[in-house]
Design an enzyme around this catalytic site. Structure first.
Site, PDB file in Angstrom:
ATOM      1  N   LYS A 202       0.808  -1.215   0.000  1.00  0.00           N
ATOM      2  CA  LYS A 202       0.000   0.000   0.000  1.00  0.00           C
ATOM      3  C   LYS A 202       0.847   1.273   0.000  1.00  0.00           C
ATOM      4  O   LYS A 202       0.374   2.330  -0.386  1.00  0.00           O
ATOM      5  CB  LYS A 202      -0.977  -0.021   1.164  1.00  0.00           C
ATOM      6  CG  LYS A 202      -2.014  -1.132   0.967  1.00  0.00           C
ATOM      7  CD  LYS A 202      -3.141  -1.086   1.947  1.00  0.00           C
ATOM      8  CE  LYS A 202      -4.224  -2.091   1.606  1.00  0.00           C
ATOM      9  NZ  LYS A 202      -3.828  -3.488   1.900  1.00  0.00           N
TER      10      LYS A 202
HETATM   11  C1  LIG Z   1      -4.514  -4.558   1.470  1.00  0.00           C
HETATM   12  C2  LIG Z   1      -3.772  -5.843   1.407  1.00  0.00           C
HETATM   13  C3  LIG Z   1      -4.175  -6.880   0.566  1.00  0.00           C
HETATM   14  C4  LIG Z   1      -5.424  -6.780  -0.282  1.00  0.00           C
HETATM   15  O1  LIG Z   1      -5.328  -5.780  -1.256  1.00  0.00           O
HETATM   16  P1  LIG Z   1      -6.641  -5.294  -2.031  1.00  0.00           P
HETATM   17  O2  LIG Z   1      -6.190  -4.191  -2.908  1.00  0.00           O
HETATM   18  O3  LIG Z   1      -7.601  -4.856  -0.976  1.00  0.00           O
HETATM   19  O4  LIG Z   1      -7.147  -6.474  -2.766  1.00  0.00           O
HETATM   20  C5  LIG Z   1      -3.405  -8.016   0.522  1.00  0.00           C
HETATM   21  N1  LIG Z   1      -2.289  -8.148   1.277  1.00  0.00           N
HETATM   22  C6  LIG Z   1      -1.881  -7.180   2.107  1.00  0.00           C
HETATM   23  C7  LIG Z   1      -0.660  -7.393   2.931  1.00  0.00           C
HETATM   24  C8  LIG Z   1      -2.596  -5.993   2.195  1.00  0.00           C
HETATM   25  O5  LIG Z   1      -2.174  -5.012   3.007  1.00  0.00           O
END
Ligand SMILES: *Cc1c(COP(=O)(O)O)cnc(C)c1O
Length: 462
Positions: free
Chosen positions: A112
């Site tokens: 993210k």
């Molecule tokens: C947010 C997240 C996901 C899922 O991502 P999306 O975009 O919501 O599908 C998977 N793994 C980790 C470690 C995350 O932080």
């Protein structure tokens, strides 16, 4: 470049306005009116460029005249300067024709950061130029919140409030949200689940009087600018593996469908992606939908991959919008049915989705077993989310097509599960080794809209 809502009833906005508002006023999500194309020659020309240069070329056409070339390039450079790896998104090999895209070298050790660090820079620039300030409120199952706080801490024009489900995030995730000392950062522990946090956030956006008074802005994965930032690493990794002259597939550990939707956009832009594989944990609404055609909610069962513990998958609405021929009325109707429990995807739309997406679901036991096996046979210590991706990829991949599995978090972010499976307690990288010693600051709050709104109103900088 203009942005339209998936429900067809909100004003058409520029990139900058779509970014600053997050959710559209008709409850829908913003998508570009048309998807810019990159030719094979454009893609070939990405070969050998830095991550930042690839980012500029891939994202530039979506941004329109919201930023000049020079400013946009500068903001990209700043966004990724704090990463702990020069490649930003390095690719390592797991097995013949199976690769892991390490997306966890940013400041909060999860993918993210790629979107959030950029969004922090874009907000700062746009708000500074307009002389405005906003209140950012986000809901998190753990990683979005820490990434948002890290991206916005100390910025002049923003207060950031993060709602997380009390007791349901890992200690590292919690500490990343509760230890920053800047006065514009507010961590709120809500008595409820992640879906409660997400629902209250949506309620705030639909409460226009509050929304306008505090100048609410959203940076959850529904924000188009976040999706856009994630498109970049599909290009950078595919090009490393021979695109556009070789097709590549991707497996993506998925919760809210944001990350994998970015892969779909890359494909629509012209990147030769063969399959996009959704990997879910036991909270498998997406796998049930893609395999059985029913998009129906059920209870959330907390798992060892908490960032994927979701009841509904908010960005899936964007995929449905395309699958239903960009009919905003049809999407609005489906979303109304979802409030009453769910809906059956039409035959035509299901076929359209299956043209791009496959899916698999991984149990808790299989997740742990995959961490164990990957450590022994692939030389990789995986976080539980990444392990879910690797397991589904190994089960479904075509050995003749390179498969890239996205590693969405660093194993040290989820040390208990990783230690249980591998016997190894992964240490935090040096740059954050004192996280466990820093004092925490958090406010516990009921799962109640007016309590949350009152708190935000009081705490924000006026
Ligand atoms: C947010 C997240 C996901 C899922 O991502 P999306 O975009 O919501 O599908 C998977 N793994 C980790 C470690 C995350 O932080």
């Amino acid at each position: 470049m203009r942005y339209i809502s998936t429900r067809g009833q909100a004003p058409i906005l520029s990139f900058e306005d779509a970014m600053l508002s997050g959710l559209a006023r008709d409850g829908g999500l913003y998508v570009p009116e048309s998807v810019p194309q990159m030719s094979a020659a454009d893609i070939r020309a990405l070969n050998g460029l830095s991550y930042e240069e690839v980012a500029f070329r891939v994202m530039r056409p979506f941004v329109g005249d919201s930023f000049t070339d020079e400013t946009f390039a500068d903001l990209i450079a700043r966004a990724y300067a704090g990463f702990g790896h020069n490649a930003r998104a390095p690719l390592v090999q797991l097995a013949p024709n199976h690769f892991l895209l390490e997306l966890f070298h940013g400041p909060t050790l999860a993918f993210k950061d790629f979107a959030m660090q950029l969004i922090g820079q874009l907000f700062q620039e746009a708000l500074g130029r307009r002389g405005e300030r906003v209140t950012i409120v986000g809901a998190t199952s753990g990683d979005t919140g820490s990434a948002a706080i890290e991206a916005f801490r100390g910025l002049d024009n923003v207060d950031v409030f993060i709602l997380y489900p009390h007791g349901r995030v890992s200690e590292v995730q919690r500490r990343q949200m509760t230890t920053p000392t800047e006065s514009n950062v507010h961590a709120l522990a809500v008595d409820g689940t992640f879906d409660d946090c997400q629902a209250r956030l949506k309620d705030m956006f639909n409460h226009f009087e509050f929304r306008d008074r505090v100048r609410l802005a959203g940076v959850n994965s529904i924000n188009w600018a976040r999706v856009l930032a994630q498109v970049v690493y599909y290009f950078s990794s595919a090009v490393s593996l021979g695109a556009p002259d070789r097709r590549v597939s991707f497996t993506v550990p998925t919760g809210n469908f944001g990350d994998i939707f970015a892969g779909y956009i890359a494909k629509r832009m012209g990147l030769p992606i063969d399959r996009l594989v959704v990997a879910t944990n036991q909270n498998d609404i997406l796998h049930r939908c893609l395999s059985g055609g029913e998009y129906r909610t059920s209870e959330v069962h907390p798992s060892i991959s908490p960032s994927m513990d979701i009841e509904v998958s908010s960005n899936f609405e964007r995929a449905l919008f395309d699958a239903y021929g960009r009919d905003g009325g049809a999407v609005a109707q489906l979303m109304a049915e979802l409030k009453a429990g769910g809906f059956a995807v039409s035959q035509g739309a299901l076929q359209a989705l299956r043209e791009h997406f496959d899916s698999g679901r991984v149990s808790e036991e299989e997740t742990l077993a995959t961490i164990t096996v990957a450590q022994k046979t692939m030389g990789e210590l995986l976080c539980p989310h990444s392990a879910i991706g690797v397991k589904v990829a190994e089960d479904l991949r075509n050995p003749a097509v390179p498969m890239v599995t996205l590693a969405t978090a660093h194993p040290a972010k989820f040390p208990d599960a990783v230690e249980k499976a591998s016997g190894i307690r992964p240490p935090l990288p040096n740059r954050m080794a004192d996280l466990y010693e820093r004092p925490e600051r958090v406010t516990r709050v009921a799962n109640d809209l007016s309590a949350l709104e009152t708190l935000i109103e009081e705490r924000r900088t006026k």
